[in-house]
Design an enzyme around this catalytic site. Structure first.
Site, short mmCIF file in Angstrom:
data_model
loop_
_atom_site.label_atom_id
_atom_site.label_comp_id
_atom_site.label_asym_id
_atom_site.label_seq_id
_atom_site.Cartn_x
_atom_site.Cartn_y
_atom_site.Cartn_z
N SER A 1 54.34 61.44 17.59
CA SER A 1 54.32 63.30 18.12
C SER A 1 53.19 63.59 18.50
O SER A 1 53.11 64.77 18.95
CB SER A 1 54.39 64.07 16.57
OG SER A 1 53.88 63.80 15.76
N VAL B 1 40.12 61.41 23.63
CA VAL B 1 40.23 63.47 22.70
C VAL B 1 41.72 62.36 22.00
O VAL B 1 42.50 63.44 22.86
CB VAL B 1 40.26 64.36 23.67
CG1 VAL B 1 39.66 65.19 22.75
CG2 VAL B 1 38.81 63.79 24.39
N THR B 2 41.46 62.35 21.10
CA THR B 2 42.67 62.62 20.41
C THR B 2 42.00 63.21 18.89
O THR B 2 41.14 63.11 18.56
CB THR B 2 43.43 61.56 19.98
OG1 THR B 2 42.67 60.49 19.19
CG2 THR B 2 43.65 60.23 20.48
N GLU C 1 54.79 65.68 10.40
CA GLU C 1 54.26 67.09 11.29
C GLU C 1 55.03 68.08 9.99
O GLU C 1 55.95 67.95 9.80
CB GLU C 1 55.26 67.23 12.31
CG GLU C 1 54.51 66.01 13.82
CD GLU C 1 52.51 66.28 13.68
OE1 GLU C 1 51.79 66.96 13.11
OE2 GLU C 1 52.07 65.29 13.97
N GLY D 1 54.91 56.84 14.56
CA GLY D 1 53.67 58.15 14.90
C GLY D 1 54.01 58.55 16.26
O GLY D 1 53.18 58.10 17.64
N GLY E 1 49.01 62.45 20.49
CA GLY E 1 48.44 60.47 21.29
C GLY E 1 49.17 59.78 22.61
O GLY E 1 50.14 60.31 22.76
N TYR F 1 32.11 52.25 15.00
CA TYR F 1 33.90 51.82 15.13
C TYR F 1 34.21 50.46 14.26
O TYR F 1 33.65 49.47 13.62
CB TYR F 1 33.98 52.29 16.55
CG TYR F 1 35.71 52.77 15.96
CD1 TYR F 1 36.33 53.67 16.23
CD2 TYR F 1 36.08 51.29 16.80
CE1 TYR F 1 37.20 53.82 16.30
CE2 TYR F 1 37.78 51.30 16.55
CZ TYR F 1 38.14 52.99 16.31
OH TYR F 1 39.35 52.87 16.30
N LYS G 1 40.71 46.71 11.75
CA LYS G 1 41.23 46.60 13.41
C LYS G 1 41.23 45.21 13.08
O LYS G 1 42.62 44.71 14.18
CB LYS G 1 40.36 47.57 14.20
CG LYS G 1 40.60 49.18 14.71
CD LYS G 1 42.02 49.53 14.51
CE LYS G 1 41.85 51.20 14.48
NZ LYS G 1 43.24 51.26 14.84
#
Length: 392
Positions: free
Chosen positions: A49, A273-274, A74, A47, A51, A234, A243
């Site tokens: 690419s 911010v992602t 992607e 993972g 953030g 969350y 989580k």
């Protein structure tokens, strides 16, 4: 073609190749200022690419001098459309890493599949032999199980009852109340299947079986806890159950990795911010307020700064990994300071559509969101024709 932003919901459907390169360069410049001695040498980022995954790859290479293998999913440019931002990020990273004289192998495909795991293992054997750090940073809304073929879709819902709170429409700047119906038990299970620890464990089991893990290997996955005001959506919601599964998986991996002296960690990161966080109701408004408070205190970090601090201070800043009492790496320590959260809570009660720009950093939130896709960089001429068909 001339590339302009086209925002739909919480995603931008276009990406600017030169802007994405500028975003990568910005993070590289910060990483170069913080050299890490005795850091990672060969790193696998699953993972990689966007953030935290991209920021980890940059920190590994440009702070530690590490070789990296990056796995991502992607889209290249097709039929006159731009590639995805992650594609352009990776094209830029690969070039800068190779110019720096380090190995950079990038693998595009479904990280949940057995085929990509096998391809990655072969790439490790061919390029670096073994890896001493594995970072799992996959953020996907759905997952197809490689053994059963069943596809699971995650949800952003509370558990046990309807949740109502403030939210902001980042297009209209309207602050309003939002109500979210609770997840069903099946939706919770599906969210755990997508965002929990099963695939992380499958990766580590496959890597260990293939003998591509160095003695003393470290592996970590990213999580978030946040303040009480976001708990229902969350921490205590469907995502929170996923989580919790990450924490369980870390304990299982600590046992299974003991033959190679390996350790597994969960890193609890700061709200940023992602593409993932922008999709969660309530969170964009919270982040906008948080940014204002933390910037005023001089302790704000983006993904790049946070991952460099993690490498320099927590992973390789001492003889052992620096963890909290619960065994997690707490990169949210500045966000969760009592003075920060007290100010955020006070503003949360007062904020509305009329005072949004006064009481929050909604402008900074929007700019960071656009930067994810290569827009709003001062040095980029967005009226200029650019080549969108870039190859890895």
């Amino acid at each position: 073609m001339i590339v302009k932003p086209k925002v739909r919901g919480f995603i931008c459907t276009t990406a600017h190749p030169e802007g994405c390169e500028a975003h990568v360069q910005e993070q590289i410049a910060h990483a170069k200022k913080h050299k890490v001695e005795n850091g990672a040498k060969n790193v696998l980022i699953i993972g990689s690419s966007t953030g935290f995954g991209l920021a980890s790859r940059i920190a590994a290479t440009f702070s530690c001098g590490a070789n990296t293998i990056g796995v991502f999913y992607e889209k290249p440019s097709q039929n006159g459309r731009t590639a995805s931002a992650g594609w352009y990020n990776t094209v830029a990273f690969d070039r800068f890493a190779r110019e720096a004289g380090v190995v950079s192998k990038s693998i595009n495909g479904d990280a949940f599949s057995d085929e990509i795991k096998e391809e990655t293992i072969q790439a490790i054997k061919d390029s670096v032999g073994k890896v001493d750090l594995v970072i799992y940073s996959v953020a996907s809304p759905r997952r197809t199980h490689p053994k059963t073929g069943e596809t699971f879709t995650s949800v952003l819902k509370p558990i046990g009852g309807t949740y109502s709170s403030k939210t902001v429409n980042t297009k209209s700047d309207e602050v309003s109340n939002v109500s979210i119906e609770p997840a069903t038990e099946q939706e919770v299970q599906d969210t755990v299947a997508v965002m929990g620890g099963e695939d992380w464990q499958m990766w580590m089991d496959a890597l260990q079986a293939a003998d591509v893990l160095e003695q003393g290997v470290k592996t970590l996955s990213f999580s978030y806890i946040g303040p009480e005001l976001t708990y229902p959506i969350y921490t205590n919601g469907a995502i929170g159950k996923a989580k919790e599964d990450l924490d369980r998986t870390a304990k299982v991996l600590n046992e299974s990795l003991s033959p190679v002296g390996g350790k597994a960690y969960v890193s609890v990161n700061k709200a940023l911010v992602t593409q993932s966080s922008s999709a969660i109701p309530v969170v964009p408004l919270y982040i906008s307020i948080l940014f204002k408070v933390m910037k005023e205190k001089g302790i704000h970090e983006g993904c790049g700064e946070q991952m460099v601090r993690m490498f320099a201070d927590r992973l390789y800043g001492g003889e052992s990994v620096q963890c909290a009492e619960d065994g997690r790496i707490r990169m949210d320590d500045w966000e969760m300071r009592e003075d920060v959260q007290a100010e955020v809570a006070q503003i949360w009660e007062k904020v509305n559509s009329d005072n949004l720009y006064e009481l929050s950093d909604i402008e900074g939130y929007k700019k960071d969101f656009m930067k994810l896709f290569g827009f709003e960089f001062d040095k980029i001429d967005y009226e200029k024709d650019v080549d969108v068909e870039l190859s890895l």
